[in-house]
Write a protein that holds these residues in place. Sequence first.
Motif, mmCIF file in Angstrom:
data_model
loop_
_atom_site.group_PDB
_atom_site.id
_atom_site.type_symbol
_atom_site.label_atom_id
_atom_site.label_comp_id
_atom_site.label_asym_id
_atom_site.label_seq_id
_atom_site.Cartn_x
_atom_site.Cartn_y
_atom_site.Cartn_z
ATOM 1 N N GLU A 1 0.865 -1.248 0.021
ATOM 2 C CA GLU A 1 0.070 0.003 0.042
ATOM 3 C C GLU A 1 0.740 1.325 0.024
ATOM 4 O OE1 GLU A 1 -2.071 -1.452 3.803
ATOM 5 O OE2 GLU A 1 -3.940 -1.032 2.540
ATOM 6 N N TYR B 1 3.460 7.132 12.555
ATOM 7 C CA TYR B 1 2.498 6.830 12.036
ATOM 8 C C TYR B 1 1.779 5.661 12.583
ATOM 9 C CZ TYR B 1 -0.819 5.588 8.313
ATOM 10 O OH TYR B 1 -1.981 5.389 7.579
ATOM 11 N N ASN C 1 -1.732 5.663 15.105
ATOM 12 C CA ASN C 1 -2.732 4.855 14.561
ATOM 13 C C ASN C 1 -3.041 3.340 15.200
ATOM 14 O OD1 ASN C 1 -3.881 7.203 12.639
ATOM 15 N ND2 ASN C 1 -1.697 7.161 11.838
ATOM 16 N N LYS C 2 -2.115 3.036 16.340
ATOM 17 C CA LYS C 2 -2.073 1.822 16.529
ATOM 18 C C LYS C 2 -2.272 0.723 15.670
ATOM 19 C CE LYS C 2 -3.034 3.666 20.728
ATOM 20 N NZ LYS C 2 -1.674 3.870 21.517
ATOM 21 N N ILE C 3 -1.398 0.782 14.418
ATOM 22 C CA ILE C 3 -1.397 -0.182 13.448
ATOM 23 C C ILE C 3 -0.314 -1.056 13.851
ATOM 24 C CG2 ILE C 3 -0.770 -0.341 11.055
ATOM 25 C CD1 ILE C 3 -1.941 2.562 10.485
ATOM 26 N N THR C 4 -0.701 -2.351 13.621
ATOM 27 C CA THR C 4 0.316 -3.269 13.943
ATOM 28 C C THR C 4 0.707 -4.271 12.668
ATOM 29 O OG1 THR C 4 -1.386 -4.859 14.634
ATOM 30 C CG2 THR C 4 -0.470 -3.535 16.425
ATOM 31 N N ASN C 5 0.260 -4.007 11.640
ATOM 32 C CA ASN C 5 0.456 -4.778 10.531
ATOM 33 C C ASN C 5 0.112 -4.014 9.237
ATOM 34 O OD1 ASN C 5 0.601 -7.333 9.253
ATOM 35 N ND2 ASN C 5 -0.915 -8.135 10.777
ATOM 36 N N ILE C 6 1.083 -3.816 8.677
ATOM 37 C CA ILE C 6 1.138 -3.013 7.282
ATOM 38 C C ILE C 6 2.567 -3.290 6.422
ATOM 39 C CG2 ILE C 6 2.205 -0.907 8.147
ATOM 40 C CD1 ILE C 6 0.161 0.707 6.547
ATOM 41 N N MET D 1 -4.160 -6.499 8.158
ATOM 42 C CA MET D 1 -3.988 -5.277 8.206
ATOM 43 C C MET D 1 -5.249 -4.472 8.572
ATOM 44 S SD MET D 1 -1.727 -4.846 5.075
ATOM 45 C CE MET D 1 -0.295 -6.070 4.656
ATOM 46 N N PRO D 2 -5.433 -4.238 9.770
ATOM 47 C CA PRO D 2 -6.854 -3.935 10.418
ATOM 48 C C PRO D 2 -7.279 -2.428 9.666
ATOM 49 C CG PRO D 2 -5.515 -3.517 11.925
ATOM 50 C CD PRO D 2 -4.565 -4.122 10.879
ATOM 51 N N SER E 1 -8.224 1.067 12.010
ATOM 52 C CA SER E 1 -7.303 1.741 12.750
ATOM 53 C C SER E 1 -6.507 2.672 11.761
ATOM 54 C CB SER E 1 -6.001 1.037 13.305
ATOM 55 O OG SER E 1 -5.518 -0.032 12.390
ATOM 56 N N ARG E 2 -6.498 2.315 10.502
ATOM 57 C CA ARG E 2 -5.777 3.159 9.525
ATOM 58 C C ARG E 2 -6.896 4.090 8.920
ATOM 59 N NH1 ARG E 2 -4.460 -0.269 5.276
ATOM 60 N NH2 ARG E 2 -4.907 -2.075 6.644
#
Lengths: 525, 525
Positions: free
Chosen positions: A111, A159, A163-168, B1-2, B5-6
């Motif tokens: 992404e 970032y 945004n509490k993103i743990t997977n990207i 990839m939740p 949160s994004r």
Amino acid sequence: MPGESRGSSSPGSSQHSAGSRATSTVRAAASAPRRSPQVWKFGGREKVVTQIVETVGKLLQTKAQLETEEGKKSFVPKTPKGTQDFSPKQMAIREKVFSTIINCFKRHGAEVIDTPVFELTETLTGKYGEDSKLIYDLKDQGGELLSLRYDLTVPFARYLAMNKITNIKRYHIAKVYRRDNPVMTRGRYREFCQCDFDIAGQCDPMIPDAECLKIIHEILSALQLGNFLIKVNDRRILSGVFAACGVPESKLQAACSTVDKLNKMTWEDVKNEMVGEKGLAPEAADHIGEYVQLRGGLDLIEQLLQDPRLSQNKLAGEGLRDMKLLFEYLMLFGIVDKISFDLSLARGLNYYTGVIYEAVLIQQQNDHVKELVDVGSVVGGGRYDGLVGMFDSKKKKVPCVGFSIGIERIFSIMNCKAEASKEKIRTTETQVLVAAPQKHFLAARMKLISELWDAGIKAEMLYRENPKLLKQLHYCEDTGIPLAAIIGEQELKDGVVKLRDVATRQEVDIPRHKLLEEIRRRLEP
Amino acid sequence: MPGESRGSSSPGSSQHSAGSRATSTVRAAASAPRRSPQVWKFGGREKVVTQIVETVGKLLQTKAQLETEEGKKSFVPKTPKGTQDFSPKQMAIREKVFSTIINCFKRHGAEVIDTPVFELTETLTGKYGEDSKLIYDLKDQGGELLSLRYDLTVPFARYLAMNKITNIKRYHIAKVYRRDNPVMTRGRYREFCQCDFDIAGQCDPMIPDAECLKIIHEILSALQLGNFLIKVNDRRILSGVFAACGVPESKLQAACSTVDKLNKMTWEDVKNEMVGEKGLAPEAADHIGEYVQLRGGLDLIEQLLQDPRLSQNKLAGEGLRDMKLLFEYLMLFGIVDKISFDLSLARGLNYYTGVIYEAVLIQQQNDHVKELVDVGSVVGGGRYDGLVGMFDSKKKKVPCVGFSIGIERIFSIMNCKAEASKEKIRTTETQVLVAAPQKHFLAARMKLISELWDAGIKAEMLYRENPKLLKQLHYCEDTGIPLAAIIGEQELKDGVVKLRDVATRQEVDIPRHKLLEEIRRRLEP
């Protein structure tokens, strides 16, 4: 659109204004007489030539002086030190490079995100160690304290935490800023573009790490920059080596940065720096020397796994076992021949915690492989499992691995190649020039070009009421437009448009209602 | 990839950290009891409800307090005021908008350039009038004084003068910086993106100006933002009007900026400001009022050309004759129905010298046309023939005309639309997920995916040694991957790969050597 004036802003010269460039040309000419008379001694004309050269020299010196004085009075427009404009020609090359890179990132399911060009100063504090002095701060004009981003990795970590993103899996292509000493001929600037790719999230060991190396391999192959090598090491192995050689924890980072110079200095010089400047014991340095000059593949990993000094060290053992796994995966990806396990690779940044890597361009000379030191590494990266946690109030870690492509260095090479090949690079995509052979056909041209635009055809016309036909056709040749749609008195009467193939100069009358169809047919690849 | 949160970093909220957003939600809930008891009076349960609400309220207040105190201790990561991150979902929308715009610019034969994000402060000095106070300066860290660019027009003019370019048609898409009061819900930010298109060079009157309006028309139509109107005026007509109404030269700029407010204020209020604040005579203001409330087309231009007060004024006469020519060209381009000659349009910037224009989005309500004031103008531009000369030591002028698209406002609308439609937006282009139904097939997956990547197919796999099949298939559904290539024990034995259509759940065994061909066939549009 005169090509020369735009072509002149090539890397390495673009930061000088047109004015200062002119002056330096004059200076070079003015200094010529000093050495020329000796060279130009040919028979009786010698004296005359010397006189002419001296007179011209004096005139040029006067001119240069006048220009310098004039320059002091008026503001000479220029770009800030270490930055550059990109001309349409340079942009055409850059966009080709970017599209190759983006296509590869997308092929691997990434992404894309974007972040602001400046961050709160606090966000950057304590992330870059010694290099922090190179950060550009904004003036305090009231409100928050801000700094220009130094890389794309720290904003990425900010970032994720925010945004509490743990997977990207994301890429990010943007400019970063370093108040460094620019060496623009080598593609080192104060404003430069980075192409970052990172995988964040809990994964099984070395699977995303191997994919990163696969992507680097794909991109460097696709860009056709010549032969390359990807050096791989692991921070854990490195600290295991230092520990095994008796380097105290406190001197680890210093020793690391000295080792990192092994590609530019001999081992002797590196050793002297370790002992002299960094205060290591000579025996410790010798021990280190035995390790950090090693490079190889799976066999070297196996050898080190048997090494009693290393295998006792927990971190080094983990690192070596992961390195073995990585090589197995790289074999499955079919890229292991371009990978070198290189114990001298250390990388400067503090935040790496595991695998590190760097891609360099190499030259094959009579069986000798020579690194193109002038260019330096074109890709660098590694694993940084602790950075996101630095931004999280609960210190929650998000493991990350990724890399950054130094696009300016690659672009320097591509630009030189393009200039050397003298291949004509188109800077527009215009397909048709709408032209008229006689006066008073502006309205007809406008109606026709409007039809073409509305049909999605890329078209131009000259912004003149009555341009000469020759001028219109020259414009096609100069800018590489393949077709000209010509409309004049006869064509209007006959309900046709004359379609001219610019390369072959062949012209055919096409009924107006079939024009779009015919243009599309001609433009098919 | 939740996704959630994004998705949370949408415009208008993204500049707040996740932490502070949570806190304000809590605060809203905590303040609820103050007005709720009156509303919730229903029979005997009233007292119980009131008690519950009050207790919950107190608990939430305590929680909010605790969180605030905690926030003080640890650094809460956030973006600077007036800036925003763009999530993959937002980037997907943005890239669609950019590609529409770039395609249009290329259709009109534009080249592309790029310039640094900061300029020498001197370059920006004296170009923006009152707005200069909004320029971001960099801290003086030794060396040159630098400022972030305020728009793309001044750097363009600097670029032309510096490289002695007298003829170019270029676009430039980049971020600009203004220390303005951000109104992020309306798409007003401190860091925002502009899409600029300009034509520089000596041309016959109004031909490039008309093309600029044609391009704006094409872009706004293609973006499908709803109905729009392009207001057109000319600085020369405006100064002619002011002169004819007896406004002294010294008050011209002030009167201009008041007139510019006519789309937000009534004529009465505008008049009061002119007389009260700007010190114009009431009769002069009344005269101006007669003119600046006029809007129309060719008929209005003809009417003003007959006006004795205006036609005596040299500038106004020139402006009106050019406006007539412009309308003739716009008729040939077939876009005249969206154009309004509007004498109230003044535009803020100092550097305009001729035609000016602004595109606004409008709403048709029961035969009434209402401008979407919330959004404001989405495109603005005009002719500036003097700007390049300001950078040239010999003051050599290069006539220019162009416009700037305010992409953040457009993006705000597109983003709201996307959220309202609940249409699923893909953020990757992955075509195939390589999956395995059993354990111990990581090596097989790696070999297969490597083949796909090398063949240019966009493919992903989960970064796990032994992921569950269901998890792999869910990943396809969540991210919109259309195909799954499944390889297990049976497939490996039979020399096939099971190709699954994720939408229909149909699975077919494909011989390994025919897999690429079959995938390409399935992916054909």
